[in-house]
Motif scaffolding. Structure first.
Motif, short mmCIF file in Angstrom:
data_model
loop_
_atom_site.label_atom_id
_atom_site.label_comp_id
_atom_site.label_asym_id
_atom_site.label_seq_id
_atom_site.Cartn_x
_atom_site.Cartn_y
_atom_site.Cartn_z
N ALA A 32 42.29 61.39 1.96
CA ALA A 32 43.02 62.43 1.22
C ALA A 32 43.16 63.69 2.05
O ALA A 32 42.25 64.05 2.80
CB ALA A 32 42.31 62.73 -0.10
N ASP A 36 47.22 68.86 -3.08
CA ASP A 36 48.31 68.13 -3.73
C ASP A 36 49.64 68.48 -3.09
O ASP A 36 50.01 69.64 -2.99
CB ASP A 36 48.38 68.48 -5.23
N ASP A 116 49.63 63.47 -5.02
CA ASP A 116 49.03 62.14 -5.13
C ASP A 116 49.92 61.02 -4.60
O ASP A 116 49.87 59.89 -5.09
CB ASP A 116 48.63 61.84 -6.58
N LYS A 172 46.72 60.03 1.63
CA LYS A 172 47.06 60.49 0.28
C LYS A 172 47.18 62.00 0.27
O LYS A 172 46.26 62.71 0.68
CB LYS A 172 45.97 60.06 -0.71
N GLY A 174 46.75 64.62 -1.69
CA GLY A 174 46.08 65.06 -2.91
C GLY A 174 44.58 65.10 -2.69
O GLY A 174 44.07 64.98 -1.59
N GLU A 175 43.86 65.21 -3.79
CA GLU A 175 42.39 65.30 -3.75
C GLU A 175 41.77 63.94 -3.48
O GLU A 175 42.13 62.94 -3.96
CB GLU A 175 41.87 65.84 -5.07
#
Length: 175
Positions: A32, A36, A116, A172, A174-175
């Motif tokens: 990640a 976001d 995400d 990814k 995001g988180e």
């Protein structure tokens, strides 16, 4: 990349995913970015470096980056600590662009950077994804449907899917 397996090959982006630290077989691992829809504000290239080293050395030697042009535009602006761009353009017209020393392939079917989203992939796709292509084309002659003409229907069977879940990693946003 996005195929669901119904009348088309199964894409690798439709596979189950799990954070790289919790990686398990039959799931694609991801790293990640921590933000976001983008790269982190401090040290934005760290997620790319983590993704490279999430891949085992045996797969890394033949690895390739895969992303669409919008993601490439965002990645192309990233610099290292000395202010040098991580992206290296092709040295010749026949050459390929590289990112951190690995070739980069543009694939318009990859998603854009969003919250995400898995907008970039890195891996040895030759070992990680298997394309099955049945030899030959089937031809069916239909002399009845369009009298006085004869219709021909052709079909070819192809398929594909992930062969080695350890050979492909995703980024990814995001988180």
């Amino acid at each position: 990349m996005l195929g669901d397996g119904v009348n088309k090959p199964t894409g690798f982006l439709t596979a189950d995913t799990v954070e790289e630290g919790d990686w398990a077989w039959e799931k694609l691992g991801y790293v990640a970015t921590g933000t976001d829809g983008g790269f982190g504000a401090s040290e934005p290239a760290d997620a790319l470096i983590d993704l490279v080293y999430a891949l085992k050395a045996g797969y890394r030697q033949n690895a390739t980056w895969l992303m669409n042009r919008r993601t490439q535009g965002a990645v192309r602006k990233l610099k290292d600590a000395e202010g040098n761009y991580l992206w290296q353009p092709a040295a010749s017209p026949e050459g390929r662009a590289s990112l951190m020393g690995f070739p980069l392939v543009e694939a318009e079917d990859m998603p854009d950077i969003a919250a995400d989203s898995f907008s970039a992939a890195f891996g040895d796709f030759r070992r990680g994804y298997l394309i099955v292509d049945r030899q030959g084309v089937n031809i069916l002659r239909d002399p009845y449907s369009a009298k006085p003409y004869v219709l021909f229907y052709t079909t070819k069977r192809v398929g594909g899917g992930i062969a080695d879940f350890d050979a492909i990693k995703l980024l990814k946003f995001g988180e």
